[in-house]
Design an enzyme around this catalytic site. Structure first.
Site, mmCIF file in Angstrom:
data_model
loop_
_atom_site.group_PDB
_atom_site.id
_atom_site.type_symbol
_atom_site.label_atom_id
_atom_site.label_comp_id
_atom_site.label_asym_id
_atom_site.label_seq_id
_atom_site.Cartn_x
_atom_site.Cartn_y
_atom_site.Cartn_z
ATOM 1 N N ASP A 172 0.801 -1.234 0.000
ATOM 2 C CA ASP A 172 0.000 0.000 0.000
ATOM 3 C C ASP A 172 0.830 1.277 0.000
ATOM 4 O O ASP A 172 0.284 2.381 0.078
ATOM 5 C CB ASP A 172 -0.975 -0.010 1.180
ATOM 6 C CG ASP A 172 -2.104 -1.003 0.948
ATOM 7 O OD1 ASP A 172 -2.564 -1.107 -0.209
ATOM 8 O OD2 ASP A 172 -2.518 -1.670 1.903
ATOM 9 N N ASP A 230 -6.529 -4.751 -5.338
ATOM 10 C CA ASP A 230 -6.342 -3.377 -4.864
ATOM 11 C C ASP A 230 -4.993 -2.800 -5.310
ATOM 12 O O ASP A 230 -4.835 -1.594 -5.471
ATOM 13 C CB ASP A 230 -6.377 -3.301 -3.327
ATOM 14 C CG ASP A 230 -7.396 -4.217 -2.671
ATOM 15 O OD1 ASP A 230 -7.688 -5.270 -3.249
ATOM 16 O OD2 ASP A 230 -7.869 -3.897 -1.573
ATOM 17 N N ARG A 239 -15.791 -3.492 -4.003
ATOM 18 C CA ARG A 239 -14.653 -2.563 -4.066
ATOM 19 C C ARG A 239 -13.503 -3.161 -4.863
ATOM 20 O O ARG A 239 -12.776 -2.448 -5.532
ATOM 21 C CB ARG A 239 -14.214 -2.124 -2.674
ATOM 22 C CG ARG A 239 -13.308 -0.907 -2.725
ATOM 23 C CD ARG A 239 -13.251 -0.100 -1.449
ATOM 24 N NE ARG A 239 -12.659 -0.785 -0.337
ATOM 25 C CZ ARG A 239 -13.319 -1.233 0.716
ATOM 26 N NH1 ARG A 239 -14.630 -1.061 0.799
ATOM 27 N NH2 ARG A 239 -12.708 -1.853 1.703
#
Ligand code: GLY
Length: 382
Positions: free
Chosen positions: A101, A161, A233
């Site tokens: 991330d 993601d 998502r």
């Protein structure tokens, strides 16, 4: 299923009013979140202050940069610049760097600062983060490992993601002229798209590889309803991540992939166009995830820049993006509700019982980004 045939009346004045509401909420929060950051999700609709140790601190800093870019008001820049020191310390002191991330974290804080203000220290910090991220590339399987220790075989997987973490590497390649960043980002993008998209254009959330051989093993969910369902998502990260990949690579084969992912997303929405937390649900009383809508809107607006004028679906995607944004503006903001967030009805991790039907800070960020994208020709922070 929606037809998305007409463009709703989304006037500049309406967008401007919605953006002014974002500024009002930021102003209310500025003091509380100068040295600390809003929590990932709200509790009873209120964010509480946290340290910069998770994956989400930069969404708030990114909101401050958007506010600064749109208003020129130094108060937003001042707080964002205080936070840059915190992002620098996180790298220097190796605080919670065991994660992919770093892209989310350093694009919206340091890359944004560099792009907007020419801050060279922020550029160096973002490059240092890109170097840490590069170390997560696994040769066997050809992907960037999402979470945890690089020696843990139980963590030998990618997650969808991560497509939003790749811009940090693409940017680093441009900023340094060093092609290694580009190669890793492009390779990870291709591996992800090869394994994470199912036959019907839905996606797995995560995909495991064999650490000994690199062979693909299986798709598994982490935040979705089940291994065979499609986490809303996750699909939205695909809807945005693929056009971001296109923006840097100009690889034409990505555009049909974007369309497949987006078509699946749009055809699994309930009546008001805002997804439930998993696309397996299309009616009923499950919680929505407004943040997935905000992410997908940004993806459709980014893709709109790249689809040919003659593309038969270009207008439909733009209409869908505007219609969804219109619904968020009309029915999903905290206007008139006691909250320090922006967007209601988001979900962080339903099965983990985290942030269910709350605000979440990335939903707030992407909502603001979508407004900015429609208010001006926006040079993205990604
Ligand atoms: N990237 C983590 C999430 O979307 O919850």
């Amino acid at each position: 299923m929606h037809e998305w045939k007409t463009t709703p009346e989304v006037t500049t004045e309406k967008l401007r009013q919605a953006f002014d509401y974002c500024l009002k909420k930021i102003d209310e929060n500025l003091e509380a979140f100068t040295y600390l950051f809003p929590s990932e999700a709200s509790q009873d609709l209120f964010y509480y202050p946290i340290e910069n140790t998770g994956w989400t601190a930069s969404f708030w800093t990114g909101m401050l940069w958007l506010a600064y870019e749109m208003t020129g008001d130094e108060k937003y820049r001042k707080v964002a610049e205080i936070q840059l020191q915190n992002f620098r310390r996180r790298i220097d002191e190796k605080i919670s760097l065991d994660t992919h991330d770093l892209g989310f974290l350093y694009s919206l804080s340091c890359v944004a600062a560099y792009k907007l203000t020419g801050n060279d220290e922020a550029k160096e910090t973002a490059l240092a983060a890109a170097d840490v991220l590069m170390k997560r590339y696994r040769e066997k399987g050809a992907f960037i490992q999402a979470w945890g220790s690089l020696t843990d075989p139980d963590n030998y997987r990618l997650i969808i993601d991560c497509l939003l973490n790749l811009p940090l590497l693409f940017w680093a390649s441009e900023a340094t002229g060093d092609n290694r960043y580009y190669t890793v980002a492009e390779t990870h993008l291709k591996t992800t798209l090869k394994y994470i998209i199912r036959e019907d254009s839905s996606t797995y959330h995560t995909f495991f590889f064999d650490p000994e051989t690199g062979a693909p093993v299986k798709g598994v969910t982490h935040q979705g309803f089940s291994d065979t369902s499609c986490w809303s998502r996750g699909q939205a990260w695909g809807v945005y991540g693929v056009p971001l990949g296109y923006a840097y690579t100009k690889d034409k084969s990505l555009l049909p992939v974007y369309k497949k992912l987006t078509d699946y997303f749009l055809s699994h929405l309930p009546e008001d166009g805002i997804p439930y937390w998993d696309l397996i649900f299309t009616s009923g009383s499950e919680p929505r995830d407004s943040s997935a809508a905000a992410i997908a809107i940004c993806g459709m607006l980014e893709a709109d820049k790249w689809l040919d004028q003659g593309d038969e679906k270009k207008a439909m995607y733009r209409q869908a993006a505007l219609a969804m944004l219109n619904t968020l503006m009309d029915r999903y903001t905290t206007e008139g509700v006691a909250s320090n967030g922006l967007l209601l009805h988001a979900v962080y991790h339903k099965n983990g019982g985290l942030g269910v039907d709350e605000c979440n800070i990335w939903g707030d960020y992407y909502y603001m980004e979508a407004l900015v994208r429609l208010l001006k020709p926006w040079k993205m922070y990604w």
